[in-house]
Structures are given as structure tokens and as C-alpha cells.
Design a protein around this motif. Structure first.
Motif, PDB file in Angstrom:
ATOM      1  N   PRO A  25     -11.697 -24.200 -14.587  1.00  0.00           N
ATOM      2  CA  PRO A  25     -10.706 -23.118 -14.507  1.00  0.00           C
ATOM      3  C   PRO A  25      -9.665 -23.155 -15.624  1.00  0.00           C
ATOM      4  N   GLU A  26      -9.514 -22.025 -16.276  1.00  0.00           N
ATOM      5  CA  GLU A  26      -8.475 -21.809 -17.299  1.00  0.00           C
ATOM      6  C   GLU A  26      -8.450 -22.904 -18.375  1.00  0.00           C
ATOM      7  N   LEU A  27      -9.641 -23.302 -18.812  1.00  0.00           N
ATOM      8  CA  LEU A  27      -9.753 -24.376 -19.805  1.00  0.00           C
ATOM      9  C   LEU A  27      -9.086 -24.001 -21.131  1.00  0.00           C
ATOM     10  N   ALA A  28      -9.313 -22.783 -21.611  1.00  0.00           N
ATOM     11  CA  ALA A  28      -8.725 -22.370 -22.896  1.00  0.00           C
ATOM     12  C   ALA A  28      -7.195 -22.453 -22.837  1.00  0.00           C
ATOM     13  N   GLN A  29      -6.606 -22.033 -21.731  1.00  0.00           N
ATOM     14  CA  GLN A  29      -5.142 -22.098 -21.583  1.00  0.00           C
ATOM     15  C   GLN A  29      -4.670 -23.535 -21.503  1.00  0.00           C
ATOM     16  N   LEU A  30      -5.424 -24.366 -20.796  1.00  0.00           N
ATOM     17  CA  LEU A  30      -5.074 -25.786 -20.695  1.00  0.00           C
ATOM     18  C   LEU A  30      -5.062 -26.426 -22.078  1.00  0.00           C
ATOM     19  N   ILE A  31      -6.081 -26.146 -22.872  1.00  0.00           N
ATOM     20  CA  ILE A  31      -6.152 -26.712 -24.226  1.00  0.00           C
ATOM     21  C   ILE A  31      -4.974 -26.220 -25.070  1.00  0.00           C
ATOM     22  N   ALA A  32      -4.668 -24.918 -24.999  1.00  0.00           N
ATOM     23  CA  ALA A  32      -3.536 -24.362 -25.754  1.00  0.00           C
ATOM     24  C   ALA A  32      -2.227 -25.042 -25.329  1.00  0.00           C
ATOM     25  N   ASP A  33      -2.055 -25.236 -24.015  1.00  0.00           N
ATOM     26  CA  ASP A  33      -0.845 -25.898 -23.515  1.00  0.00           C
ATOM     27  C   ASP A  33      -0.783 -27.354 -23.964  1.00  0.00           C
ATOM     28  N   MET A  34      -1.932 -28.006 -24.030  1.00  0.00           N
ATOM     29  CA  MET A  34      -1.955 -29.397 -24.489  1.00  0.00           C
ATOM     30  C   MET A  34      -1.564 -29.489 -25.963  1.00  0.00           C
ATOM     31  N   LYS A  77      -9.255 -31.657 -33.729  1.00  0.00           N
ATOM     32  CA  LYS A  77     -10.410 -31.393 -32.873  1.00  0.00           C
ATOM     33  C   LYS A  77     -10.059 -31.535 -31.398  1.00  0.00           C
ATOM     34  N   VAL A  78     -10.859 -30.815 -30.602  1.00  0.00           N
ATOM     35  CA  VAL A  78     -10.845 -30.952 -29.153  1.00  0.00           C
ATOM     36  C   VAL A  78     -12.112 -31.717 -28.780  1.00  0.00           C
ATOM     37  N   PHE A  79     -11.970 -32.703 -27.898  1.00  0.00           N
ATOM     38  CA  PHE A  79     -13.094 -33.514 -27.446  1.00  0.00           C
ATOM     39  C   PHE A  79     -13.228 -33.352 -25.930  1.00  0.00           C
ATOM     40  N   ALA A 122     -16.045 -24.836 -27.248  1.00  0.00           N
ATOM     41  CA  ALA A 122     -17.068 -23.825 -26.941  1.00  0.00           C
ATOM     42  C   ALA A 122     -18.275 -24.467 -26.237  1.00  0.00           C
ATOM     43  N   PHE A 123     -18.164 -25.733 -25.904  1.00  0.00           N
ATOM     44  CA  PHE A 123     -19.211 -26.528 -25.249  1.00  0.00           C
ATOM     45  C   PHE A 123     -20.465 -26.677 -26.109  1.00  0.00           C
ATOM     46  N   ASN A 124     -20.245 -26.727 -27.436  1.00  0.00           N
ATOM     47  CA  ASN A 124     -21.312 -27.097 -28.358  1.00  0.00           C
ATOM     48  C   ASN A 124     -21.333 -28.618 -28.430  1.00  0.00           C
ATOM     49  N   ALA A 125     -22.533 -29.195 -28.365  1.00  0.00           N
ATOM     50  CA  ALA A 125     -22.675 -30.652 -28.385  1.00  0.00           C
ATOM     51  C   ALA A 125     -22.583 -31.193 -29.810  1.00  0.00           C
ATOM     52  N   HIS A 126     -21.950 -32.350 -29.959  1.00  0.00           N
ATOM     53  CA  HIS A 126     -21.812 -33.024 -31.254  1.00  0.00           C
ATOM     54  C   HIS A 126     -22.023 -34.516 -31.064  1.00  0.00           C
ATOM     55  N   GLU A 127     -22.540 -35.157 -32.097  1.00  0.00           N
ATOM     56  CA  GLU A 127     -22.505 -36.613 -32.196  1.00  0.00           C
ATOM     57  C   GLU A 127     -22.024 -36.897 -33.596  1.00  0.00           C
ATOM     58  N   GLU A 128     -20.936 -37.649 -33.700  1.00  0.00           N
ATOM     59  CA  GLU A 128     -20.274 -37.795 -34.988  1.00  0.00           C
ATOM     60  C   GLU A 128     -19.700 -39.196 -35.125  1.00  0.00           C
ATOM     61  N   VAL A 129     -19.620 -39.655 -36.375  1.00  0.00           N
ATOM     62  CA  VAL A 129     -19.004 -40.941 -36.685  1.00  0.00           C
ATOM     63  C   VAL A 129     -17.626 -40.670 -37.286  1.00  0.00           C
TER      64      VAL A 129
END
Length: 184
Positions: A25-34, A77-79, A122-129
Motif C-alpha cells: 500500500p502506497e509504496l511510491a508515497q512511502l519512498i517519497a516520504d523516506m 537508489k531504492v533497494f 518499479a520492481f525490476n530485478a537487479h544483481e549488482e556489485v
């Protein structure tokens, strides 16, 4: 909207956070608030447990630091649902602090590199170093979603030296330039 940052002693900071799905619920708003809360508090990272949510979400902005010292590339970045694949490289010390533990700093040794599997906003998967300072900030925030605070990495003598400060934070006897939530 500025959110209160949960202070040392709050149980949510010691819990292992759970994965979420795209329907949170309201993930985009939560991220913006964070983001807004992190910048207001002058942090370089913020994890959901620090604002009272036991979910595997944290964000990092080391671009602001990297611009100042012109050393390496910063990240912003958002993780989501981050899971550590491996850590490696030379272990190096650095003095860390935490928005949930104001006025306490201490030298923490961490590996120079981390490989992480995660989703972006956007719930795209990543694997990164990630390496260097970026890896350190990510490791610090990743610890939060595993219920670990940087003070647990301090050497025993330093832990004893900061014990009184930690007790005062737990009791709400600390001043921060941002709103905090203490135990009742």
C-alpha cells in the motif's frame, strides 16, 4: 511528508524485516516520504525499520558525498527486498553514525565490496556489485533490514564507552535536528 525516525531501543530496529510485493500500500508515497525525511535529517541512507516499518526497503544517496570529495561514483537508489549474495574484498575501518542513534559514532570494519540482489521501485530485478563507500552505506542500511545496528559492530571497549549515551537515547534524552520516536 517528514516521518519520525525511530530511536535506539525501539523493537522494530531489532527485527528482521519481511519482503514485500508490488501491491504494498502506497509504496511510491512511502519512498517519497523516506527521501524527504532522509535529506531533512542530513543522512545518506534510510531503512524502513528506522521509520517504523518492518519491511525490506532502504534507500541510499551517496551522490551528495561524492560530489563533495570528487572520489569515485556516487549512487542514488531504492533497494526493495534486498538480499546479500556475497561480501568480499579487504576489510576497512570507517567511522559510522546513524540517524536512529544521534550523537554516537564509532569505527566499524566492513568488507570493501558487496554483491546484492534487489528490486528497484518499479520492481525490476537487479544483481549488482557495489564497492568502497557505496558498499559501506549499503551494508549499513542492509544491516537495518536484518535487525542489526552499527553499534553491534563496535569493538568491546567502544561499546562500553557509548553505553550511557545509548541508554539516554533509549530514554528519549537526546537532541536531534529532526523528529524522533522514542519508547513510551
Amino acid at each position: 511528508m517528514l516521518l519520525p525516525i525511530y530511536a535506539y531501543g525501539q523493537p522494530v530496529l531489532k527485527k528482521e524485516a519481511r519482503d514485500i510485493d508490488a501491491g504494498y500500500p502506497e509504496l511510491a508515497q512511502l519512498i517519497a516520504d523516506m527521501w524527504e525525511t532522509m535529506y531533512y535529517a542530513e543522512g545518506v541512507g534510510l531503512a524502513a525499520p528506522q521509520i517504523g516499518k518492518s519491511i525490506r526497503l532502504f534507500l541510499v544517496d551517496t551522490e551528495q558525498i561524492k560530489r563533495e570529495d570528487k572520489e569515485g561514483e556516487g549512487i542514488k537508489k531504492v533497494f526493495i527486498n534486498a538480499h546479500k549474495v556475497e561480501e568480499g574484498g579487504e576489510v576497512w575501518p570507517y567511522e559510522e553514525g546513524c540517524l536512529s542513534i544521534p550523537d554516537v559514532r564509532g569505527e566499524v570494519e566492513r568488507p570493501a565490496q558487496i554483491r546484492l540482489r534487489y528490486m528497484d521501485e518499479a520492481f525490476n530485478a537487479h544483481e549488482e556489485v557495489f564497492t568502497g563507500f557505496n558498499a559501506r552505506v549499503i551494508q549499513h542500511e542492509y544491516d537495518h533490514i536484518d535487525g542489526i545496528l552499527f553499534t553491534e559492530h563496535l569493538k568491546p571497549i567502544k561499546k562500553r564507552l557509548v553505553k550511557r549515551k545509548l541508554d539516554n537515547i533509549r530514554k528519549g534524552k537526546v537532541q536531534a535536528g529532526y523528529k524522533m520516536k522514542f519508547l513510551p
